[in-house]
Design a protein around this motif. Structure first.
Motif, mmCIF file in Angstrom:
data_model
loop_
_atom_site.group_PDB
_atom_site.id
_atom_site.type_symbol
_atom_site.label_atom_id
_atom_site.label_comp_id
_atom_site.label_asym_id
_atom_site.label_seq_id
_atom_site.Cartn_x
_atom_site.Cartn_y
_atom_site.Cartn_z
ATOM 1 N N ALA A 98 37.462 -29.448 -2.864
ATOM 2 C CA ALA A 98 36.432 -29.368 -1.811
ATOM 3 C C ALA A 98 36.584 -28.088 -0.994
ATOM 4 O O ALA A 98 36.325 -28.071 0.202
ATOM 5 N N GLY A 99 37.078 -27.048 -1.635
ATOM 6 C CA GLY A 99 37.189 -25.750 -0.957
ATOM 7 C C GLY A 99 38.436 -25.601 -0.104
ATOM 8 O O GLY A 99 38.574 -24.587 0.597
ATOM 9 N N ALA A 100 39.345 -26.574 -0.144
ATOM 10 C CA ALA A 100 40.569 -26.481 0.674
ATOM 11 C C ALA A 100 41.597 -25.622 -0.056
ATOM 12 O O ALA A 100 42.622 -26.113 -0.541
ATOM 13 N N VAL A 101 41.314 -24.343 -0.177
ATOM 14 C CA VAL A 101 42.129 -23.478 -1.036
ATOM 15 C C VAL A 101 42.625 -22.220 -0.308
ATOM 16 O O VAL A 101 43.004 -21.249 -0.945
ATOM 17 N N ILE A 102 42.610 -22.250 1.027
ATOM 18 C CA ILE A 102 43.073 -21.077 1.791
ATOM 19 C C ILE A 102 44.549 -20.788 1.520
ATOM 20 O O ILE A 102 45.006 -19.661 1.609
ATOM 21 N N THR A 103 45.284 -21.862 1.185
ATOM 22 C CA THR A 103 46.709 -21.679 0.912
ATOM 23 C C THR A 103 47.052 -21.960 -0.553
ATOM 24 O O THR A 103 48.213 -22.085 -0.902
#
Lengths: 437, 433
Positions: B40-45
């Protein structure tokens, strides 16, 4: 232990995210009417309230009168009007006779026909004076001033045919409104007081324009009568009669737009324009101007287009008859200034008297100004004050189309909702803009 | 460590409490790989492949050797409008036409040395099309009958590892935008509408450049933190001529009259603002098999003219102006290592719409949305295969427009998307720890 805490925190975070979501729209809206009972709604007014359109009062236009549209929105299908069958009844002030409605024949060159009133419309007979007939819910009489609404019964010697059709000798507008024990009153009157000066291109106190003091007295008497029994009421102010196509369509120079004959090589070039001549209110003959700063600035009546096409208003060397346009067609700069000033004053009077009685006022004046300026956009369709192509004004250039009345009805609805806590939805303008005649 | 976590959570809670009135989300295509879709796009890390350069270029410093990832998504949005008065009125039901689109992506990274990694990506930063069934009868055709905004981006980036814990990254996005609009021109004749012309715009904008930057910090073997930033970018097309095509009314005499009335010139000016984005994220390794990601993304809109569409027909201008809210997106994801070569992923995102209710129009329909995603990664030697699917549920939105700039009614929307990506790496390990 640490992992449990982390998981717990994530659950809390997720819960907060859900809580912060916008809640769905309520499915059950508040009651439509608020504190208003529309079941015995009565309308008082003049041609604007009656639903006059295309130069006549006819059932096709009456169906879209402001009170009829509001009644339908409020779910009151029984709102009764003195319906007049097609071609309706109109008054040709120039020829001093009654006619039928106007119809658009052709756009280029513009051709509008007036349907003849060969015999009384079928249901006109049914609307003849009959003291036992119930009062119409729409009592508005085209041509009525406030004083007329207070005094004329419809069985008097007044030549207004509409009085006898609508009032039928059963009493004045205000009297019949009182006797009907209305639950709500819509009142829009006072327009005729200003329009008379525009229509006859004469600004004469007490003849074509009321004195503010008299107007105030009449308006106070009107509201005193209508609010005597505590009936809730909404009134409207006077529209900007100086920005209607009736006096904003025919330019003061020769153009091919209305006449159809190719007279000018470049009508948009001011240098090549042939300026018309007209009679001023002091009897002088002047070359007319469209520059508001000029002393010769004037507005021409829509009906003057016919005279211009016959050679009036043009010098002989310009291919005309050398006869200036008559004073009744020319609203000169001085008259415009007087009417403008009086219009502002009368609307101030309406506001003041309304405030005295605690009555809300629908600002139709501003609506007309908006139409004359940027226009009013509905679903991407721009309604303006332009003749034929603006969508708001009917063929007479004075009264609105079905969609125009719809816009005004929406202004009334907005005021009713705001002042009386009602929740009436607006009129469906998309539907009104599809009505072909 | 516990104290630090407590502070982070407290900070997150306060952040939410303070900004829960802010709206977020929007119309961007945010997921540019199957992994991003699955989480769901939670890929900053999240640093599993070179698509990280879009979200946080600092993550590239964790990629070893030479890596490629390529794939595509199938996105299928659906919209409907139940009309209200004053326009288009009760009883009007408008359904969107098939709005499927297939944005593709291709990313590659190259480790230069122990500290430096370079990468490049090609993808679709946004793509939004609105088209309605029976376009000639669509009640919003006088506003916009059909619209399509799309962009392609080429995105070179580099990441530098300052030390074992801290990495920085910087990217330069070059994007090419394409705008297509169709609008029906109404002519009012004696109070009746006639559809007399169709205006069309199809224009490509010159390349535009935007920076993005990121920072990644490994706090502990279990916890990683990251920040990413991209400045506000304005795309503008100034007075682009539109083609005018007369539509027959069915009445030849009227058609001749209308021809004289039709505008000589029609232009469109379009301005779209891509909001400033500031994202913060954390990744927790909860166990040897389970990893959780939480991202908060703050979008700072221009506020007054985020979307402007001006039609100038001869000298008369009609404007659709939308000022948007600042907004806050929440994206969460979890990964579960089922086997050494198989990883399952799930995600949830809450993306409030930045578009105020007064701004909704057929030009661009948006609303608060929830995104639920599932996905899996299979590792077959040097090859990785990622698959994902996502469902987006939009809140119903009721627009009671009385000013004419929108269509009044109840807007409803939903979207599903599936994604497939193939990755390949040259080198011993795909990531460096």
């Amino acid at each position: 232990m640490k992992q449990k805490k982390i998981r717990l925190a994530m659950v809390v975070l997720g819960a907060i995210a859900f809580v912060s979501c916008e809640s769905p729209e309520p499915m059950s809206p508040p009651p439509l009417a608020g504190s208003i009972d529309f079941s015995r709604m009565i309308a008082v007014g003049d041609g604007f309230m009656a639903g006059y359109s295309d130069g006549a009062l006819w059932e096709g236009s009456q169906f879209f009168s402001v009170p009829a549209q509001i009644a339908r929105i409020a779910g009151e299908g029984s709102f009764s009007q003195p319906r007049i069958a097609d071609p309706g009844v109109g008054r040709d002030e120039l020829l001093q006779r009654f006619t039928g409605r106007q119809i658009l024949l052709r756009l280029s060159p513009l051709s509008i026909n007036v349907l003849p009133l060969t015999s009384p419309p079928a249901n006109l007979l049914a609307a003849q004076p009959n003291a036992t007939a119930p009062t119409f819910a729409n009592l508005a009489v085209p041509g009525h001033t406030i004083r007329d609404a207070l005094l004329l019964r419809g069985d008097d010697s007044n030549p207004n045919l509409f009085s006898s059709i609508i009032l039928r000798g059963a009493g004045t507008q205000t009297r019949q409104a009182q006797e009907a024990a209305p639950s709500f009153i819509l009142c829009w009157i006072g327009n005729e007081e200003v329009f008379t000066a525009v229509q006859f291109a004469r600004a004469i106190d007490e003849l074509t324009l009321p004195l503010p003091i008299d107007f105030e007295e009449d308006y106070r008497a009107l509201l005193q009568t209508l609010t005597a029994s505590g009936t809730p009421i909404v009134i409207a102010n006077i529209p900007d009669m100086l920005h209607i196509p009736f006096i904003r369509t025919v330019p003061t120079y020769l153009t091919t737009t209305l006449l159809g004959d190719p007279v000018l090589p470049d009508p948009d070039n001011p240098e090549s324009r042939i300026w018309l001549i007209g009679t001023w209110n002091d009897g002088s003959i002047r070359v007319l101007s469209d520059d508001p700063q000029s002393d010769n600035y004037a507005l021409l009546h829509l009906v003057s287009a016919v005279s211009i096409s016959r050679g009036f208003g043009r010098l002989v060397q310009d291919g005309g008859l050398g006869i200036p346009l008559g004073d009744p067609f020319v609203l000169d700069k001085e008259e415009i200034a007087i009417i403008r000033e009086r219009l502002t004053t009368l609307n101030t009077v309406i506001d003041a008297v309304a405030a005295e009685f605690g009555v809300p006022v629908v600002d139709v004046f501003s609506l007309y100004r908006q139409l004359a300026g940027p226009g009013i956009t509905v679903g991407g369709v721009r309604l303006t004050a332009e003749y034929i192509y603006g969508g708001f004004f009917s063929l007479d250039g004075i009264f609105p189309t079905a969609a125009g009345y719809g816009l005004i009805a929406n202004a009334f609805i907005e005021t009713i909702n705001r002042h009386y806590g009602a929740n009436l939805p607006p009129v469906n303008l998309a539907e009104l803009l599809q009505i072909k005649r | 460590m516990t104290s630090l976590l407590r502070h982070i959570f407290l900070y997150c809670l306060l952040f939410f409490a303070a900004l829960q009135q802010a709206h977020a989300g929007g119309w961007r295509t945010f997921e540019y790989s199957a992994v991003a879709t699955a989480l769901a796009g939670a890929v900053i890390t999240h640093s599993s492949d070179p698509s990280a350069l879009v979200y946080n270029p600092a993550l590239l410093s964790h990629l070893a050797g030479t890596q490629f990832i390529a794939g595509a998504q199938l996105v299928r949005p659906e919209h409907s409008l139940s009309g209200l008065a004053p326009f288009p009125g009760f009883g009007t039901l408008e359904q969107s036409r098939d709005l499927r689109y297939v944005p593709a992506h291709l990313f590659a990274s190259q480790q230069i040395n122990d500290r430096l990694v370079a990468a490049i990506g090609f993808y679709t930063p946004f793509w939004r099309r609105m088209a309605w069934e029976e376009p000639r009868r669509f009640s919003g055709r006088y506003l916009v009958q059909q619209s399509e905004f799309s962009a392609y981006a080429l995105h070179p980036s580099a990441a530098f590892r300052l030390n074992e814990k801290l990495s920085l990254g910087l990217g330069l996005r070059l994007s090419w935008n394409r705008f297509r609009l169709i609008r029906t021109h109404p002519t009012l004749i004696n109070g009746v509408i006639f559809d007399t012309a169709e205006f069309q715009l199809s224009e490509n904008s010159p390349a535009e450049v935007t920076l993005n930057a990121g920072l990644h910090y490994t706090l502990s073997p279990r916890l990683q933190l990251a920040l990413a930033f991209r400045p506000l970018q304005t795309r503008r097309l100034e007075a682009v001529p539109m083609t005018i095509r007369q539509l027959p009314t069915g009445n030849s005499e009227l058609d001749t009259d209308v021809q004289r009335l039709l505008p000589q010139q029609a232009t469109a000016t379009l301005q779209m603002v891509e909001p400033l984005a500031l994202a913060a994220g954390a990744t927790w390794r909860l166990s040897a098999r389970l990893v959780a990601h939480v991202n908060l993304e703050w979008l700072r809109a221009e506020g007054e003219r985020d979307l402007v569409l001006e039609f100038r027909v001869d000298s008369v201008a009609t404007q659709i102006v939308q000022g948007w809210h600042h907004s806050l997106n929440l994206r969460t994801g979890t990964e579960f290592r089922l086997r050494p070569s198989v990883r399952l992923m799930a995600g949830y995102g809450y993306l409030p719409s930045p578009q105020p209710t007064t701004a909704s129009s057929p030009l661009l329909v948006d609303s608060d949305r929830h995104q639920a995603s599932l996905g899996a990664r299979a590792v077959l030697g040097r090859l990785t295969i990622d698959t994902a699917m996502a469902l987006l549920f939009y809140h119903q939105r009721r627009i009671e427009d009385r000013n004419g700039a929108a269509l009044a009614g109840v807007y409803e929307a939903s979207q599903w998307q599936v994604a497939l990506s193939f990755g390949y790496h040259f080198g011993k390990e795909s990531t460096r720890e």
